[in-house]
Design a protein around this motif. Sequence first.
Motif, mmCIF file in Angstrom:
data_model
loop_
_atom_site.group_PDB
_atom_site.id
_atom_site.type_symbol
_atom_site.label_atom_id
_atom_site.label_comp_id
_atom_site.label_asym_id
_atom_site.label_seq_id
_atom_site.Cartn_x
_atom_site.Cartn_y
_atom_site.Cartn_z
ATOM 1 N N LEU A 81 0.851 -1.187 0.000
ATOM 2 C CA LEU A 81 0.000 0.000 0.000
ATOM 3 C C LEU A 81 0.885 1.234 0.000
ATOM 4 O O LEU A 81 1.958 1.231 0.599
ATOM 5 N N SER A 82 0.427 2.282 -0.649
ATOM 6 C CA SER A 82 1.124 3.560 -0.597
ATOM 7 C C SER A 82 0.328 4.517 0.272
ATOM 8 O O SER A 82 -0.873 4.706 0.071
ATOM 9 N N ALA A 83 1.003 5.102 1.243
ATOM 10 C CA ALA A 83 0.312 6.037 2.129
ATOM 11 C C ALA A 83 -0.117 7.298 1.391
ATOM 12 O O ALA A 83 -0.953 8.056 1.880
ATOM 13 N N VAL A 84 0.459 7.530 0.208
ATOM 14 C CA VAL A 84 0.099 8.722 -0.570
ATOM 15 C C VAL A 84 -1.283 8.557 -1.192
ATOM 16 O O VAL A 84 -2.101 9.479 -1.218
ATOM 17 N N THR A 85 -1.577 7.351 -1.699
ATOM 18 C CA THR A 85 -2.832 7.131 -2.425
ATOM 19 C C THR A 85 -3.849 6.312 -1.637
ATOM 20 O O THR A 85 -5.027 6.295 -1.981
ATOM 21 N N GLY A 86 -3.411 5.614 -0.598
ATOM 22 C CA GLY A 86 -4.321 4.753 0.156
ATOM 23 C C GLY A 86 -4.952 5.470 1.332
ATOM 24 O O GLY A 86 -4.485 6.512 1.771
ATOM 25 N N GLY A 87 -6.050 4.886 1.835
ATOM 26 C CA GLY A 87 -6.742 5.438 2.992
ATOM 27 C C GLY A 87 -7.157 4.328 3.928
ATOM 28 O O GLY A 87 -6.737 3.169 3.787
ATOM 29 N N VAL A 88 -8.010 4.665 4.886
ATOM 30 C CA VAL A 88 -8.476 3.673 5.858
ATOM 31 C C VAL A 88 -9.189 2.522 5.157
ATOM 32 O O VAL A 88 -9.047 1.358 5.543
ATOM 33 N N LYS A 89 -9.956 2.816 4.083
ATOM 34 C CA LYS A 89 -10.687 1.778 3.351
ATOM 35 C C LYS A 89 -9.713 0.726 2.803
ATOM 36 O O LYS A 89 -9.928 -0.478 2.949
ATOM 37 N N GLU A 90 -8.628 1.199 2.174
ATOM 38 C CA GLU A 90 -7.650 0.274 1.594
ATOM 39 C C GLU A 90 -6.939 -0.524 2.696
ATOM 40 O O GLU A 90 -6.629 -1.709 2.518
ATOM 41 N N VAL A 91 -6.688 0.137 3.831
ATOM 42 C CA VAL A 91 -6.049 -0.561 4.952
ATOM 43 C C VAL A 91 -6.945 -1.686 5.451
ATOM 44 O O VAL A 91 -6.491 -2.814 5.671
ATOM 45 N N ARG A 92 -8.242 -1.391 5.615
ATOM 46 C CA ARG A 92 -9.169 -2.410 6.120
ATOM 47 C C ARG A 92 -9.304 -3.576 5.127
ATOM 48 O O ARG A 92 -9.415 -4.739 5.532
ATOM 49 N N GLU A 93 -9.288 -3.275 3.824
ATOM 50 C CA GLU A 93 -9.361 -4.338 2.817
ATOM 51 C C GLU A 93 -8.126 -5.238 2.898
ATOM 52 O O GLU A 93 -8.226 -6.463 2.812
ATOM 53 N N PHE A 112 3.157 -4.219 3.331
ATOM 54 C CA PHE A 112 4.184 -3.191 3.175
ATOM 55 C C PHE A 112 3.516 -1.855 2.880
ATOM 56 O O PHE A 112 2.773 -1.725 1.907
ATOM 57 N N ILE A 113 3.790 -0.867 3.734
ATOM 58 C CA ILE A 113 3.218 0.473 3.549
ATOM 59 C C ILE A 113 4.358 1.454 3.301
ATOM 60 O O ILE A 113 5.169 1.735 4.192
ATOM 61 N N ASP A 114 4.423 1.917 2.061
ATOM 62 C CA ASP A 114 5.451 2.880 1.679
ATOM 63 C C ASP A 114 5.052 4.278 2.160
ATOM 64 O O ASP A 114 3.884 4.648 2.122
ATOM 65 N N GLU A 115 6.048 5.030 2.631
ATOM 66 C CA GLU A 115 5.838 6.390 3.143
ATOM 67 C C GLU A 115 4.774 6.408 4.248
ATOM 68 O O GLU A 115 3.837 7.213 4.229
ATOM 69 N N ILE A 116 4.952 5.523 5.198
ATOM 70 C CA ILE A 116 3.958 5.367 6.262
ATOM 71 C C ILE A 116 3.784 6.646 7.075
ATOM 72 O O ILE A 116 2.750 6.865 7.707
ATOM 73 N N GLY A 140 6.706 -0.932 7.478
ATOM 74 C CA GLY A 140 6.506 0.452 7.061
ATOM 75 C C GLY A 140 7.824 1.067 6.642
ATOM 76 O O GLY A 140 8.858 0.808 7.264
ATOM 77 N N ALA A 141 7.806 1.854 5.579
ATOM 78 C CA ALA A 141 9.009 2.541 5.105
ATOM 79 C C ALA A 141 8.798 4.040 5.207
ATOM 80 O O ALA A 141 7.720 4.544 4.880
ATOM 81 N N THR A 142 9.825 4.744 5.672
ATOM 82 C CA THR A 142 9.710 6.192 5.805
ATOM 83 C C THR A 142 11.075 6.847 5.657
ATOM 84 O O THR A 142 12.098 6.278 6.046
ATOM 85 N N THR A 143 11.073 8.036 5.079
ATOM 86 C CA THR A 143 12.301 8.834 5.005
ATOM 87 C C THR A 143 12.394 9.782 6.187
ATOM 88 O O THR A 143 13.397 10.479 6.346
ATOM 89 N N SER A 144 11.350 9.830 7.015
ATOM 90 C CA SER A 144 11.331 10.714 8.175
ATOM 91 C C SER A 144 11.764 9.956 9.423
ATOM 92 O O SER A 144 11.823 8.727 9.432
#
Length: 434
Positions: A81-93, A112-116, A140-144
């Motif tokens: 999943l990409s945190a940029v384009t995904g939301g709670v709906k996609e997470v629940r699916e 795997f959640i990119d830019e978590i 989860g992957a993050t640059t922060s």
Amino acid sequence: MFQSQEDDFLEDAKPLAARMRPTTLKEYVGQRHILGPGKLLRRMVDAGRLGSIILSGPPGTGKTTLAHLLAKETGSRCRRLSAVTGGVKEVREALAWATDLVASGEPRPVLFIDEIHRFSKSQQDALLPDVEAGIVSLIGATTSNPNFAVNGALISRSQVFQLETLSPAEITELLTRALADRERGLAATGARADDEAIAFLADVCEGDARRALTALEIAVSSSPQNPPLVTRDAAAESIGTRIAGYDGTGDDHYDLISAMIKSIRGSDADAAIYWLARMLEGGEDLRFLCRRLVILASEDVGNADPAALPMAVACMQACEWVGLPESEYMLSQTVAYLALAPKSNAATVAIGSARKDVRDQKIVPVPRHLRDSHSASAEREGRGEGYLYSHDSPHGIAAQDYLGVDRSYYEPVDRGFERELRERKEWIRKRLKP
């Protein structure tokens, strides 16, 4: 047949950096501090139990690649999943998909959640129950900095691994591998590269493997020779320039301002101006920079140079009026002045000690002679009785107690103007005693 041909076309369309992604952990280059023999992540992989993981690090260090390899090595299905384009709906699916897999007897899958760090608090909270129940291995992957960008509840349930930028030797290994690989790399073109070109790309890519491979691909594709030959000059033209990875809300924001402040405190004007330039080139907020300089002028220079605070305030006002790009002159002037000014944190220590006493000690009552004497009942209560008016005393200093207890908070240092203040305070102290 047609599907196979389409897959070949899609594979050929991928950039070199994507084609050269390692397919096994054995091919993975770098991050020996977490993947070496006996290291925690290596042990988790060998045990086949990943749990939940946060991968933090700069761009191009292999976070996404590592996440997929970890899933492959542990025999787990992986859903991205990409945190940029995904939301709670996609997470629940995705979590429902993971629950179905586990319920059917399959190994726990990897989500795997990119830019978590871009997930909101509610989106991150939606992950907690299934992460805690072991339904899914979250990566989860993050640059922060995850301690700032990821919920504390999620951090406490995860192992955090910091990925480091690749060394020039590791980048050299990847570039050499790309030139030698006939199926995924550039060997089929007959491309060659000078040692100087490889060394140059490995040095200037700032540890970003993706950037180095992209530059090599551009140099090979644009070479006028057949077979292609990449020289140092061609490599330099292909990599271009950039301000790498500056994140105004993440680690760069905190690390670079920290480096500038510590350089000014350490009296290194050249280092301080370099860090200032890095932030200006990265688009850092002018007001933030000015606020930090105003704070530093009091916190670290103080009365060792009383002109420091007015200068920092003037810089803040000038930057507000002038704006960029010209305000860089005021910032540079102020940073240089503060760096070379004598330093004292005596005022900082003084207020810290006094406030600690206020919090921890019994509150000191205001001495009777210092209390307000203007109320109607003041005379009857003896408020202000015995007060000595300082201007009526020799040297303008009345010998009386102004605190009621024996405390010393402000102790000027023996540097700059505070040397004079130190001598004056000692002179005054002798005359304050009744």
